[in-house]
Design an enzyme around this catalytic site. Structure first.
Site, PDB file in Angstrom:
ATOM      1  N   TYR A   1       0.467   7.136  13.062  1.00  0.00           N
ATOM      2  CA  TYR A   1      -0.307   6.934  11.926  1.00  0.00           C
ATOM      3  C   TYR A   1      -1.560   6.302  12.247  1.00  0.00           C
ATOM      4  O   TYR A   1      -2.797   6.766  12.157  1.00  0.00           O
ATOM      5  CB  TYR A   1       0.297   5.932  11.081  1.00  0.00           C
ATOM      6  CG  TYR A   1      -0.408   5.526   9.592  1.00  0.00           C
ATOM      7  CD1 TYR A   1      -0.406   6.180   8.401  1.00  0.00           C
ATOM      8  CD2 TYR A   1      -1.082   4.215   9.700  1.00  0.00           C
ATOM      9  CE1 TYR A   1      -1.052   6.047   7.450  1.00  0.00           C
ATOM     10  CE2 TYR A   1      -1.823   3.898   8.424  1.00  0.00           C
ATOM     11  CZ  TYR A   1      -1.733   4.689   7.447  1.00  0.00           C
ATOM     12  OH  TYR A   1      -2.380   4.259   6.182  1.00  0.00           O
TER      13      TYR A   1
ATOM     14  N   THR B   1      -7.669  14.601  -2.806  1.00  0.00           N
ATOM     15  CA  THR B   1      -6.423  14.915  -2.231  1.00  0.00           C
ATOM     16  C   THR B   1      -5.620  13.898  -2.428  1.00  0.00           C
ATOM     17  O   THR B   1      -5.790  12.735  -2.344  1.00  0.00           O
ATOM     18  CB  THR B   1      -6.413  15.329  -0.917  1.00  0.00           C
ATOM     19  OG1 THR B   1      -6.754  14.509  -0.169  1.00  0.00           O
ATOM     20  CG2 THR B   1      -7.422  16.751  -0.480  1.00  0.00           C
ATOM     21  N   GLY B   2      -4.162  14.018  -2.733  1.00  0.00           N
ATOM     22  CA  GLY B   2      -3.386  12.976  -2.998  1.00  0.00           C
ATOM     23  C   GLY B   2      -3.513  12.052  -4.084  1.00  0.00           C
ATOM     24  O   GLY B   2      -3.696  10.964  -4.207  1.00  0.00           O
ATOM     25  N   ALA B   3      -3.898  12.762  -5.231  1.00  0.00           N
ATOM     26  CA  ALA B   3      -4.515  12.360  -6.387  1.00  0.00           C
ATOM     27  C   ALA B   3      -3.220  11.690  -7.445  1.00  0.00           C
ATOM     28  O   ALA B   3      -3.804  11.093  -8.433  1.00  0.00           O
ATOM     29  CB  ALA B   3      -5.421  13.068  -7.187  1.00  0.00           C
TER      30      ALA B   3
ATOM     31  N   ILE C   1      -3.887   4.782  -4.535  1.00  0.00           N
ATOM     32  CA  ILE C   1      -5.107   4.806  -4.467  1.00  0.00           C
ATOM     33  C   ILE C   1      -5.784   5.960  -4.866  1.00  0.00           C
ATOM     34  O   ILE C   1      -6.953   5.769  -5.522  1.00  0.00           O
ATOM     35  CB  ILE C   1      -5.550   4.510  -3.043  1.00  0.00           C
ATOM     36  CG1 ILE C   1      -4.823   3.129  -2.504  1.00  0.00           C
ATOM     37  CG2 ILE C   1      -7.150   4.317  -2.695  1.00  0.00           C
ATOM     38  CD1 ILE C   1      -4.884   2.968  -1.004  1.00  0.00           C
ATOM     39  N   GLY C   2      -5.234   7.174  -4.567  1.00  0.00           N
ATOM     40  CA  GLY C   2      -6.153   8.238  -5.322  1.00  0.00           C
ATOM     41  C   GLY C   2      -6.108   8.331  -6.678  1.00  0.00           C
ATOM     42  O   GLY C   2      -7.150   8.639  -7.264  1.00  0.00           O
TER      43      GLY C   2
ATOM     44  N   SER D   1      -0.959   9.627  -7.368  1.00  0.00           N
ATOM     45  CA  SER D   1      -0.234   8.254  -7.192  1.00  0.00           C
ATOM     46  C   SER D   1      -1.364   7.301  -6.361  1.00  0.00           C
ATOM     47  O   SER D   1      -2.314   7.742  -5.895  1.00  0.00           O
ATOM     48  CB  SER D   1       1.248   8.333  -6.481  1.00  0.00           C
ATOM     49  OG  SER D   1       1.108   8.596  -5.376  1.00  0.00           O
TER      50      SER D   1
ATOM     51  N   SER E   1      -8.049   3.652   7.511  1.00  0.00           N
ATOM     52  CA  SER E   1      -7.228   2.320   7.313  1.00  0.00           C
ATOM     53  C   SER E   1      -7.765   1.513   8.564  1.00  0.00           C
ATOM     54  O   SER E   1      -8.613   1.952   9.606  1.00  0.00           O
ATOM     55  CB  SER E   1      -5.985   2.716   7.804  1.00  0.00           C
ATOM     56  OG  SER E   1      -5.063   1.788   8.151  1.00  0.00           O
TER      57      SER E   1
HETATM   58  N1  LIG Z   1      -1.235   1.468   0.912  1.00  0.00           N
HETATM   59  C1  LIG Z   1      -1.974   1.194   1.874  1.00  0.00           C
HETATM   60  O1  LIG Z   1      -1.888  -0.258   2.169  1.00  0.00           O
HETATM   61  C2  LIG Z   1      -3.203   1.739   2.538  1.00  0.00           C
HETATM   62  C3  LIG Z   1      -3.225   3.063   2.478  1.00  0.00           C
HETATM   63  N2  LIG Z   1      -4.079   3.907   3.199  1.00  0.00           N
HETATM   64  C4  LIG Z   1      -4.132   5.295   2.867  1.00  0.00           C
HETATM   65  O2  LIG Z   1      -4.267   5.529   1.560  1.00  0.00           O
HETATM   66  C5  LIG Z   1      -4.252   6.843   1.291  1.00  0.00           C
HETATM   67  C6  LIG Z   1      -3.464   6.890   0.021  1.00  0.00           C
HETATM   68  O3  LIG Z   1      -2.182   6.344   0.286  1.00  0.00           O
HETATM   69  P1  LIG Z   1      -1.421   5.535  -0.857  1.00  0.00           P
HETATM   70  O4  LIG Z   1      -2.218   5.480  -2.254  1.00  0.00           O
HETATM   71  O5  LIG Z   1      -1.392   4.162  -0.274  1.00  0.00           O
HETATM   72  O6  LIG Z   1      -0.169   5.953  -0.975  1.00  0.00           O
HETATM   73  P2  LIG Z   1       0.830   6.887  -1.900  1.00  0.00           P
HETATM   74  O7  LIG Z   1       1.865   7.386  -1.128  1.00  0.00           O
HETATM   75  O8  LIG Z   1       0.867   6.306  -3.098  1.00  0.00           O
HETATM   76  O9  LIG Z   1      -0.106   8.236  -2.220  1.00  0.00           O
HETATM   77  C7  LIG Z   1      -0.446   9.191  -1.092  1.00  0.00           C
HETATM   78  C8  LIG Z   1      -0.725  10.548  -1.843  1.00  0.00           C
HETATM   79  O10 LIG Z   1      -0.794  11.209  -0.759  1.00  0.00           O
HETATM   80  C9  LIG Z   1       0.071  12.681  -1.169  1.00  0.00           C
HETATM   81  N3  LIG Z   1       0.512  13.458  -0.179  1.00  0.00           N
HETATM   82  C10 LIG Z   1       0.999  13.018   1.032  1.00  0.00           C
HETATM   83  N4  LIG Z   1       1.433  14.304   1.827  1.00  0.00           N
HETATM   84  C11 LIG Z   1       0.760  15.108   1.079  1.00  0.00           C
HETATM   85  C12 LIG Z   1       0.586  16.633   1.662  1.00  0.00           C
HETATM   86  N5  LIG Z   1       1.097  17.041   2.551  1.00  0.00           N
HETATM   87  N6  LIG Z   1      -0.153  17.289   0.757  1.00  0.00           N
HETATM   88  C13 LIG Z   1      -0.687  16.838  -0.490  1.00  0.00           C
HETATM   89  N7  LIG Z   1      -0.627  15.563  -0.678  1.00  0.00           N
HETATM   90  C14 LIG Z   1       0.124  14.625   0.104  1.00  0.00           C
HETATM   91  C15 LIG Z   1       0.911  11.931  -1.980  1.00  0.00           C
HETATM   92  O11 LIG Z   1       1.762  12.937  -2.768  1.00  0.00           O
HETATM   93  P3  LIG Z   1       3.098  12.871  -3.130  1.00  0.00           P
HETATM   94  O12 LIG Z   1       3.240  12.039  -4.334  1.00  0.00           O
HETATM   95  O13 LIG Z   1       3.848  14.253  -3.298  1.00  0.00           O
HETATM   96  O14 LIG Z   1       3.868  12.291  -1.941  1.00  0.00           O
HETATM   97  C16 LIG Z   1       0.205  11.117  -2.748  1.00  0.00           C
HETATM   98  O15 LIG Z   1      -0.490  11.581  -3.826  1.00  0.00           O
HETATM   99  C17 LIG Z   1      -3.535   7.386   2.460  1.00  0.00           C
HETATM  100  O16 LIG Z   1      -4.410   8.253   3.384  1.00  0.00           O
HETATM  101  C18 LIG Z   1      -3.123   6.267   3.308  1.00  0.00           C
HETATM  102  O17 LIG Z   1      -3.029   6.388   4.499  1.00  0.00           O
HETATM  103  C19 LIG Z   1      -4.832   2.999   4.127  1.00  0.00           C
HETATM  104  C20 LIG Z   1      -4.726   1.863   4.352  1.00  0.00           C
HETATM  105  C21 LIG Z   1      -3.721   0.964   3.837  1.00  0.00           C
HETATM  106  C1  LIG Z   2       5.485 -12.192   4.428  1.00  0.00           C
HETATM  107  C2  LIG Z   2       4.916 -10.741   4.451  1.00  0.00           C
HETATM  108  C3  LIG Z   2       3.228 -10.898   4.054  1.00  0.00           C
HETATM  109  C4  LIG Z   2       5.070 -10.041   5.448  1.00  0.00           C
HETATM  110  C5  LIG Z   2       4.405  -8.669   5.819  1.00  0.00           C
HETATM  111  C6  LIG Z   2       4.189  -8.174   7.039  1.00  0.00           C
HETATM  112  C7  LIG Z   2       3.970  -6.666   7.245  1.00  0.00           C
HETATM  113  C8  LIG Z   2       5.043  -6.020   6.652  1.00  0.00           C
HETATM  114  C9  LIG Z   2       2.619  -6.466   6.856  1.00  0.00           C
HETATM  115  C10 LIG Z   2       1.560  -7.426   7.521  1.00  0.00           C
HETATM  116  C11 LIG Z   2       0.330  -6.536   7.653  1.00  0.00           C
HETATM  117  C12 LIG Z   2       0.657  -5.199   6.690  1.00  0.00           C
HETATM  118  C13 LIG Z   2      -0.406  -4.118   6.936  1.00  0.00           C
HETATM  119  C14 LIG Z   2       0.183  -2.864   6.748  1.00  0.00           C
HETATM  120  C15 LIG Z   2       1.808  -2.712   6.342  1.00  0.00           C
HETATM  121  C16 LIG Z   2       2.408  -3.852   5.872  1.00  0.00           C
HETATM  122  C17 LIG Z   2       2.093  -5.114   7.021  1.00  0.00           C
HETATM  123  C18 LIG Z   2       2.350  -4.726   8.473  1.00  0.00           C
HETATM  124  C19 LIG Z   2      -0.771  -1.463   6.609  1.00  0.00           C
HETATM  125  C20 LIG Z   2      -0.348  -0.919   8.255  1.00  0.00           C
HETATM  126  C21 LIG Z   2      -0.133  -0.632   5.621  1.00  0.00           C
HETATM  127  C22 LIG Z   2      -0.956   0.839   5.788  1.00  0.00           C
HETATM  128  C23 LIG Z   2      -2.387   0.684   6.514  1.00  0.00           C
HETATM  129  O1  LIG Z   2      -3.049   1.699   6.419  1.00  0.00           O
HETATM  130  C24 LIG Z   2      -2.827  -0.624   6.856  1.00  0.00           C
HETATM  131  C25 LIG Z   2      -1.999  -1.884   6.521  1.00  0.00           C
HETATM  132  C26 LIG Z   2      -2.575  -2.989   7.296  1.00  0.00           C
HETATM  133  C27 LIG Z   2      -1.679  -4.241   7.020  1.00  0.00           C
END
Ligand SMILES: NC(=O)C1=CN([C@@H]2O[C@H](COP(=O)(O)OP(=O)(O)OC[C@H]3O[C@@H](n4cnc5c(N)ncnc54)[C@H](OP(=O)(O)O)[C@@H]3O)[C@@H](O)[C@H]2O)C=CC1
Ligand SMILES: CC(C)CCC[C@@H](C)[C@H]1CC[C@H]2C3=C(CC[C@]12C)[C@@]1(C)CCC(=O)C[C@@H]1CC3
Length: 345
Positions: A193, A8-10, A14-15, A12, A171
């Site tokens: 979240y 799911t969410g593939a 990480i997916g 963009s 996360s």
């Molecule tokens: N990036 C990070 O630092 C972190 C990310 N994560 C988790 O990783 C996962 C992937 O996120 P990430 O790759 O970062 O972000 P992206 O926004 O790139 O990916 C999220 C994906 O989820 C899809 N999505 C969102 N809502 C829905 C919905 N209602 N139905 C179906 N698909 C949906 C998006 O689709 P669309 O393109 O249509 O929006 C997209 O493909 C998430 O669960 C996020 O919480 C966890 C920790 C850290």
């Molecule tokens: C100078 C910079 C490095 C400042 C960045 C500060 C913050 C915006 C970030 C520090 C830790 C980050 C973090 C996330 C988002 C951006 C920060 C708060 C997440 C919450 C993103 C989504 C997740 O699921 C976990 C991440 C943990 C760390």
């Protein structure tokens, strides 16, 4: 034998990186990209097929935040496949994030600085709202839609003589203190979240307890901090690009700054290669990247309580019943209305 893998969410982040890695490093896979936006899904499929000609890549329309869409998608899956090997529950949202700059500056000079960068504890709040099903959007998308999907797909996931896996993208921001069992949708707080991710950790444990005997195994991963559309919603992409050298520097102190979707997908791919019986149901598997850029996966014990995870599972089952009843009432109303229209014509 061909393995069926649904992500799911593939389309963009990480997916998509996971799909790329699965196709690169494993043959004999039928990949199904479950996405809400079919244009973006088609673009992702084309990109995957460009680098992997001849690969089996299917598309499935799924808005995981909508009950109707989940039920329709699950029905479609049941007509297409006879079993599911892996269901990656990766779609997730963090709407309207706000960084607390004061807390960030204070945290920089505290002993907790590494933990702050790794987990964002005390730094982030979000504004959530009700969706058209009357559920909190973050809860519905990050947790409940995926739960409903598993419930609907149980006939394919729990088959005698076959093991199936579900893998949650959780996360490091998942925190026990953000979750309240009396408010599992997080209607009253500002960290939906964090709450939804903690709930997914607990649900994974409950699923293992309930379903291991039927051949279904659940795992949880944390991808680290990754540059994706989700993080570009927290701070603009140009800002992240500007501070990238600082981020690489921070990576020397915390290996949780994986930064690229490829690195973030490390634990998701690692789990694909493991035997489910060898995994710890209480562990979260972290994608980590060392200062020198080496990727690896490491388990960390989750701070979860068995009783609460069981209570959450029961509450989700109850909510499922309510949601299904509401839907069938709506369907009956629509049918009656349609009949009325036909009769008055
Ligand atoms: N990036 C990070 O630092 C972190 C990310 N994560 C988790 O990783 C996962 C992937 O996120 P990430 O790759 O970062 O972000 P992206 O926004 O790139 O990916 C999220 C994906 O989820 C899809 N999505 C969102 N809502 C829905 C919905 N209602 N139905 C179906 N698909 C949906 C998006 O689709 P669309 O393109 O249509 O929006 C997209 O493909 C998430 O669960 C996020 O919480 C966890 C920790 C850290
Ligand atoms: C100078 C910079 C490095 C400042 C960045 C500060 C913050 C915006 C970030 C520090 C830790 C980050 C973090 C996330 C988002 C951006 C920060 C708060 C997440 C919450 C993103 C989504 C997740 O699921 C976990 C991440 C943990 C760390």
């Amino acid at each position: 034998m061909e393995r069926v893998v649904i992500v799911t969410g593939a389309n963009s982040g990480i997916g998509l990186a996971l799909c790329e890695r699965l196709l690169t490093e494993n043959s004999q896979i039928r990949l199904c990209l479950a996405c809400r936006n079919m244009q973006r899904a088609e673009a992702a499929r084309s990109a995957l097929l460009t680098s992997h000609t001849g690969a089996c890549v299917d598309l499935l329309h799924l808005d995981v935040g909508s009950v109707r869409s989940v039920l329709t998608a699950a029905k479609e899956v049941k007509t297409r496949y006879r079993k599911i090997d892996f269901l990656y529950l990766n779609a997730g949202i963090m709407p309207n994030p706000q960084v607390d700059i004061r807390a960030f500056i204070k945290g920089l000079f505290s002993r907790n600085v590494i933990n702050m960068f790794a987990t964002a504890e005390g730094l982030l709040t979000q504004q959530d709202h009700l969706n058209s099903d009357g559920l909190q959007e973050v809860f519905a998308t990050n947790l409940f839609g995926h739960f409903l999907m598993i419930r609907e797909l149980e006939p394919l996931l729990c088959q005698a003589g076959h093991t199936s896996r579900v893998v949650w993208t959780s996360s490091s921001n998942a925190r026990r203190s953000a979750f309240d069992i009396e408010d599992m949708q997080h209607r009253n707080g500002t960290e939906p979240y964090s709450s939804s991710k903690y709930a997914s950790d607990m649900l994974s444990l409950a699923l293992n307890r309930q379903k291991n005997s039927q051949g279904l195994f659940s795992s949880v991963i944390c991808p680290g901090l990754v540059m994706t559309n989700l993080t570009y919603g927290i701070l603009p992409s140009f800002f992240w690009t500007l501070i990238m050298p600082i981020m690489w520097l921070i990576r020397i102190f915390t290996n949780t700054f994986t930064l690229t979707p490829y690195n973030g997908a490390e634990a998701l791919h690692w789990l694909f290669l493991q035997a489910p019986e060898s995994l710890d149901p209480r562990a979260k598997y972290h994608s980590l990247t060392s200062g020198l850029g080496t990727n690896y996966t490491e388990p960390q014990r989750m701070d979860i309580d068995e009783e609460m995870s069981e209570a959450l599972y029961k509450k989700l089952l109850k909510l499922e019943t309510v949601v299904r009843r509401k839907l069938s009432e709506e369907n009956a109303d629509n049918k009656a209305y349609q009949q009325y229209l036909n009769e008055t014509e």
